[in-house]
Structures are given as C-alpha cells and as structure tokens.
Design an enzyme around this catalytic site. Sequence first.
Site, PDB file in Angstrom:
ATOM      1  N   HIS A 154     -17.035  17.712  -4.457  1.00 11.91           N
ATOM      2  CA  HIS A 154     -17.356  19.066  -3.972  1.00 11.91           C
ATOM      3  C   HIS A 154     -16.941  19.200  -2.504  1.00 11.91           C
ATOM      4  CE1 HIS A 154     -19.691  22.736  -3.303  1.00 11.91           C
ATOM      5  NE2 HIS A 154     -19.803  22.844  -4.608  1.00 11.91           N
TER       6      HIS A 154
ATOM      7  N   GLU B 225     -12.784  22.032  -7.065  1.00 10.15           N
ATOM      8  CA  GLU B 225     -13.439  20.991  -7.861  1.00 10.15           C
ATOM      9  C   GLU B 225     -12.686  20.764  -9.163  1.00 10.15           C
ATOM     10  OE1 GLU B 225     -17.733  22.103  -8.476  1.00 10.15           O
ATOM     11  OE2 GLU B 225     -17.165  23.650  -7.054  1.00 10.15           O
TER      12      GLU B 225
END
Length: 423
Positions: free
Chosen positions: A205, A384
């Site tokens: 992330h 992501e």
Amino acid sequence: MHLSHVLSAAACLVSSALSTTHPSSGGSNHEGPDLNGKYWIYGEGIAASFIPYGASISNLVLKDKNGVPRDIVMGFDKASDYAADKAHPHLGGVPGRYANRIKNSTFEIEGVAYHITANENPTAEHPDGLDTLHGGKDGWDWRDFDVVSHTNNSITFSIVDPDGKEGFPGEVISYITYTVGDMTWDAKMVAIATTKKTPIMLSSHTYWNLDGFANDKTSTVFNHTFHLPYSGQRVAVDNILIPTGDILANAKGSVNDFWSAPKQIGQGFEDPEIHGNCGFNCTGYDNCWLVNRPAAHDWRADGAFVASLSSAWSGIKVDIYSDQDAFQMYSCGGQNGSFPLKAGQGVGRHHDAVSSRNVGDPQTTTTKKGSDRTVPKYGCVVMEVQDWIDGVNHPEWGRLGKQVFGPGGDPYVLQVSHRFTVG
Ligand SMILES: *[C@@H]1O[C@H](CO)[C@@H](O)[C@H](O)[C@H]1NC(C)=O
Ligand SMILES: *[C@@H]1O[C@H](CO)[C@@H](O)[C@H](O)[C@H]1NC(C)=O
Ligand SMILES: *[C@@H]1O[C@H](CO)[C@@H](O)[C@H](O)[C@H]1NC(C)=O
Ligand SMILES: *[C@@H]1O[C@H](CO)[C@@H](O)[C@H](O)[C@H]1NC(C)=O
Ligand SMILES: *[C@@H]1O[C@H](CO)[C@@H](O)[C@H](O)[C@H]1NC(C)=O
C-alpha cells in the site's frame, strides 16, 4: 514471536521462494536499523528503507532527470512515528491477511460463516463499521513484523497471524521479501495457511509522488501520466466501495479508461463522471481495475507491465510488473494537507540518501521555500497489485482458487517488480 516454530513449519514451502532473492555469495552485512529505526537496502542508482511496522517501505530514493535525489514515497522520518499516527493511512505497508474491503465483515468457507472485525463506515447500528478494510482493526499493517534477514540489497520480514485473529480462521505464516537491483524494487510475498482454510490477499500500500513532493509547478499528481494497458474492465462498487458483483466496461474516453492510451490523472477530473467515482460524494479514483491477460503469459516479459506511472517534471517513470490479476489506484482524495512530508522531501529540499544513511539529518537538507511541508488533497497516488477485491464473497467470479488457502495446498504468492527509468 515463536520463530523457530515458524521456520520448521514453513521452511520447506518457502525456501525455494526465498532462495531466488538471496545472493548465493552471501553478502549479508546485518547492519541493522539506522538511528531512525529504518533498514536500508541498496541497488544500482536506487536505495530504499523499510521498517518492521507493517513491513512497510519508508523511503525510496533515486535521482531525477537533473541528477537530484528524490524520495518518491510517503512516510515518516522515524520508524516510531508510524504506530503513533492516529490517522493510520496504511502507509507503505502490507495489508493483510486480506487486503481491501470485505462486505459486511463476513464470508463463508465450505458452508461455515465467519464474522471478522469491522473497521470502516461506522453507523449508529454498527458502531465498528459496516465492512472490514485491510484485514481489520489490527490488520497486518498495524503490527510489527520480525526481521528474518537483512543484506545489502534485500530484507525479509515475517509474521505469524494466529488462529482467530480479527475473526479469521486458522494460523497464517507469511514472509515478505524486498529486493532492490539495477533501478528496480521487487517484492515477493508468500503466505501459508498452516491449520485451516482461510482467505488470503496481500498487497503493498505505497503512496507515490514521482516528483518527491518537490514539484514547484504543482503539488498534485494531476500531471502524472498513468497507464493500465490490460484494464478494459473494473469492479463495480456501491456507495461505500463494496463490490456489487458486477464487472463494468471502461468505455474508451471515459474517466476510468487508462487502457486505450496513457493519460494524465488530472484529465479525468474534467469529466463530471469523476464525481461519485470513488463512492458517495467522493471525487477521484479509488477503483479496482481488472488485469485481463492471455492465459499463457510471462508477467516478467519486457513491456508486459500491468501499470505505468510517470512524471515529466522529474522524468521518473515506474513500470509495474506483477503476477496479480487486479490493480487498485487511489488518487489520495482523503489527504487534506495534514500529513507531513519527510525532511528530504518538498520544494527545494533534497538529500543524498543514496550515499547517506542519516535521512532526516537537517544538515543534509536545504530549504528554499518554507511552505509545502504537507501532502495536499490529490498530492499522491496509491497503486496496489492484488486479486479481485472481495472475491471471497463472489464465487461467481471464479477467484476462490486464488484467494482461499489451506494446509496441504499451494502457498499464497504475490510478486511485483517496479522497474524505473529516468529521462
Ligand atoms: C551495497 O550495494 C551498493 C549498490 O550495489 C554498492 O555500491 C555498495 O558497495 C554495497 N555495499 C556493500 C557493503 O556491499
Ligand atoms: C485531515 O485529515 C486528518 C487525518 O485523516 C484528520 O485527523 C483531520 O481531522 C483532517 N482535518 C480536516 C480539517 O478535515
Ligand atoms: C452480516 O453480518 C451479520 C453480523 O456479523 C450477520 O449476522 C449477517 O448474517 C450478515 N449478513 C449477510 C447478508 O451475510
Ligand atoms: C497539468 O494538469 C492540468 C490539470 O489536469 C492540466 O490542465 C495541464 O494542462 C497539465 N499540464 C501539463 C504541462 O501537462
Ligand atoms: C458532500 O461533499 C461536500 C464537499 O466536500 C460537502 O460540503 C457536503 O457536506 C457533502 N455531503 C454529504 C451529504 O456528505
């Protein structure tokens, strides 16, 4: 944590996965963390630091087209700041054991319903929330991983996630290995369900700004060019970003079309469709695009990147190669100017972190302009690699084989390679 147990139980399964990332010649220097609690690794023209909290990337430094080192990821100056930050934006960490959102904090495996901790979208009736984001209240990116190995160019973290933690069934043991090479940053994530069948989906992330938050023309990423060559479709979501089960087409020229040609992120903001595109009253991107590739493909093949991001201002471009079949991009609409930049970031600031381990040392930074010391709205972009989000609740998608793991079966594996060029 009981590392000997981890190693004996998991050694056979993970040794082959790990061995490819360790230089056979050794080269282990075990220098440990710097004064800020960060573990640095070094490649050709690139340096990166990591911290045990969330197995997070904390700095990623390379030189821009003018030879100025830029730290292109969000983070804190000190490792100890991460756990102290109340807002906790999942900064550079590994969300787990199941990344992204799980509808109603519920899923079913072989007829048994599991209820996990909710932590997003609280209401009067559901004070903890209506859904689970990134593995729950105490998901992996809130926890300290163990450092298993640290060499000059790689670091491996591990975590043991106990049976029942956050409501998930069974123990999961995971190894996260980061490696830097010749202008590359790679991650390999392996996870093993040792006792029961359980959903597993990981990601990285990381919050990016390819100008090192130092662009003196704009502080947003609107002029970053983004490309998703395999992503003609995306996952339909409701007002709170929970998948409905439907798959949508990204019509050519529409706000979510990044497949037909590379496009500046800001371009979509000229289309009224951008309002509500990331949930109720939300303007921008927080979407999951599918990666549709031929059945037989080599994810590492030159040119076969699933995503690409570049900025003409710094000249820095990153092509992202991955074995994963979906891609989430978030345009940082939730930032509001409260998050501080690191000492070496921002207009007029830089440091020689490629050769210095003392990032944040005030003597290595210069200030030309006192403002711009925080991340503004749309000042960053999160990218992501992952699987189809909430696929555990959508058996009709056929993703269970990639999302549910148990003892005796294959391990969960995620691979991603970030390849940088500057020009
Ligand atoms: C670490 O790697 C960098 C980049 O490859 C190299 O310049 C440096 O000499 C290495 N340091 C050690 C201690 O091996
Ligand atoms: C800005 O965001 C932070 C972190 O989410 C939050 O704590 C703060 O209240 C927000 N400030 C404003 C003015 O909205
Ligand atoms: C939603 O979660 C609640 C509480 O965990 C559970 O009782 C209910 O059955 C779930 N609803 C659905 C549709 O799965
Ligand atoms: C930068 O982005 C803005 C907003 O999308 C756009 O109007 C402008 O033309 C872009 N500038 C360049 C140099 O591409
Ligand atoms: C929608 O967003 C606007 C602008 O941020 C805000 O003023 C308004 O209160 C929001 N509406 C609702 C219903 O949340």
